[in-house]
Design a protein around this motif. Structure first.
Motif, PDB file in Angstrom:
ATOM      1  N   GLY A  26       0.799  -1.223   0.000  1.00 13.88           N
ATOM      2  CA  GLY A  26       0.000   0.000   0.000  1.00 13.88           C
ATOM      3  C   GLY A  26       0.830   1.272   0.000  1.00 13.88           C
ATOM      4  N   ILE A  27       1.964   1.263   0.727  1.00 18.37           N
ATOM      5  CA  ILE A  27       2.791   2.470   0.800  1.00 18.37           C
ATOM      6  C   ILE A  27       3.828   2.543  -0.315  1.00 18.37           C
ATOM      7  CG2 ILE A  27       2.508   2.693   3.295  1.00 18.37           C
ATOM      8  CD1 ILE A  27       5.276   1.467   3.657  1.00 18.37           C
ATOM      9  N   THR A  28       4.103   1.392  -0.957  1.00 14.22           N
ATOM     10  CA  THR A  28       5.120   1.351  -2.016  1.00 14.22           C
ATOM     11  C   THR A  28       4.546   1.746  -3.366  1.00 14.22           C
ATOM     12  OG1 THR A  28       6.318  -0.404  -0.849  1.00 14.22           O
ATOM     13  CG2 THR A  28       6.852  -0.069  -3.181  1.00 14.22           C
ATOM     14  N   PHE A  29       3.403   1.148  -3.703  1.00 15.21           N
ATOM     15  CA  PHE A  29       2.807   1.409  -5.011  1.00 15.21           C
ATOM     16  C   PHE A  29       1.782   2.533  -4.917  1.00 15.21           C
ATOM     17  CE2 PHE A  29       4.088  -3.066  -5.008  1.00 15.21           C
ATOM     18  CZ  PHE A  29       4.899  -3.097  -6.128  1.00 15.21           C
ATOM     19  N   LYS A  30       1.920   3.505  -5.792  1.00  9.53           N
ATOM     20  CA  LYS A  30       1.019   4.653  -5.765  1.00  9.53           C
ATOM     21  C   LYS A  30      -0.395   4.254  -6.171  1.00  9.53           C
ATOM     22  CE  LYS A  30       4.538   8.192  -6.628  1.00  9.53           C
ATOM     23  NZ  LYS A  30       5.008   9.276  -7.528  1.00  9.53           N
ATOM     24  N   ASN A  31      -0.490   3.415  -7.187  1.00  8.28           N
ATOM     25  CA  ASN A  31      -1.808   2.979  -7.665  1.00  8.28           C
ATOM     26  C   ASN A  31      -1.860   1.456  -7.746  1.00  8.28           C
ATOM     27  OD1 ASN A  31      -2.950   5.635  -8.191  1.00  8.28           O
ATOM     28  ND2 ASN A  31      -1.491   5.755  -9.882  1.00  8.28           N
ATOM     29  N   THR A  32      -2.329   0.831  -6.645  1.00  6.76           N
ATOM     30  CA  THR A  32      -2.481  -0.624  -6.641  1.00  6.76           C
ATOM     31  C   THR A  32      -3.724  -0.981  -7.458  1.00  6.76           C
ATOM     32  OG1 THR A  32      -1.564  -0.661  -4.410  1.00  6.76           O
ATOM     33  CG2 THR A  32      -2.639  -2.656  -5.173  1.00  6.76           C
TER      34      THR A  32
END
Length: 247
Positions: A26-32
Motif C-alpha cells: 500500500g505504501i510502495t505502489f502509488k496505484n495498486t
C-alpha cells in the motif's frame, strides 16, 4: 505450556505478516490495481473453501457427530454476522464523516480498528486447527495470511495519503494483526479441554470462513474487477488448498 506459546507465536506471525505485507504494498505502489486486489481476494477465497471442504469439516467429523458440527458451523456464521454488525454500527458512520471531511488519516485508523476485531476469530481458527493437527493449523495460517494482504493495503493507503509517516503506518498495520495471535491463544486453550470442544472450534472456524468467503471476499472481488481474473484466482486458490492439504 510450550504448545500454547508456539501456537500463539505462529498465529501472531502469520496474522501480522499478511497485514504487514499488504501495508508495504500500500505504501510502495502509488496505484495498486483493482485487478491485482481482486485476484488476491479470489485466491484467498478459493483457498479457504478448499480448506473448509477437505480439511476442517472432515477433521471435525472424525472426532464428533454431525449435530455438533452443524452447531459449530452455525455459531461461526452467527459470530461473524455479529462481528460485522458491531463494526458497521461503531465505525461506518465515523468513516463516512471522515470521508466527507477529507480526513483520510482518520479513515485509515478507523478501518484498522474494525479489521483488528475481525482478526480475532481468524486466530481462533488457527489455534483450534493446531489442536487437531499440525498440517491443518498451518493450512489455516497460510489461508489467513493471504486473506490479510488486501486488509493491510486497505489500511495503509488512506493513512499514507492522509500524511502519516511511513513508520507509523507500518506500526498501525502490524498492531491490527496482533489480535490474530490472541485469538490463536484462546483457540489453543479452549481446544485443549476435550475432543468435542476441538470439533466445535473447527466447525466454528469453518462457519466463520464460509461467511467471510461468501459475504466479503467474493462480493468484494467481483466489485473490484469484473473480468476473468477473479474466477482464475478462485480456481487457483482452490487448487493451492488441495496441494497444501495433500503435502
Amino acid at each position: 505450556m510450550e504448545h500454547l506459546v508456539k501456537t500463539t507465536l505462529i498465529g501472531l506471525f502469520f496474522g501480522t505478516f499478511g497485514t504487514t505485507l499488504g501495508g508495504i504494498i500500500g505504501i510502495t505502489f502509488k496505484n495498486t490495481s483493482n485487478k491485482f486486489l481482486s485476484f488476491i481476494l479470489s485466491l484467498a477465497s478459493g483457498l479457504m473453501i478448499s480448506i473448509v471442504c477437505f480439511d476442517l469439516v472432515p477433521e471435525a467429523l472424525e472426532i464428533a457427530n454431525l449435530p455438533i458440527i452443524l452447531l459449530g458451523i452455525l455459531l461461526g456464521v452467527i459470530g461473524m454476522i455479529i462481528c460485522d454488525i458491531l463494526v458497521q454500527k461503531k465505525f461506518s458512520t465515523k468513516v463516512a464523516k471522515a470521508k466527507t471531511s477529507n480526513s483520510l488519516l482518520q479513515t485509515g485508523i478507523i478501518v484498522s480498528i474494525g479489521l483488528a476485531l475481525h482478526n480475532f476469530p481468524e486466530g481462533l481458527a488457527i489455534g483450534s486447527g493446531f489442536g487437531a493437527s499440525i498440517k491443518l493449523g498451518y493450512s489455516l495460517a497460510v489461508a489467513i495470511l493471504l486473506h490479510d494482504i488486501p486488509e493491510g493495503i486497505s489500511m495503509a493507503v488512506p493513512m499514507k495519503n492522509g500524511g502519516m509517516k511511513v513508520s507509523k503506518v507500518i506500526f498501525y498495520v502490524v498492531l491490527s494483526g496482533i489480535t490474530t495471535g490472541i485469538g490463536a491463544l484462546f483457540g489453543a486453550i479452549i481446544g485443549g479441554i476435550s475432543k468435542e470442544i476441538i470439533a466445535i472450534c473447527l466447525s466454528f472456524a469453518a462457519g466463520a470462513m464460509l461467511y467471510i468467503v461468501s459475504g466479503e471476499l467474493i462480493p468484494e472481488s467481483n466489485k473490484l474487477y469484473k473480468g476473468r481474473m477473479s474466477s482464475i484466482g478462485n480456481i487457483m486458490g482452490f487448487i493451492l488448498g488441495i496441494l497444501t492439504i495433500s503435502i
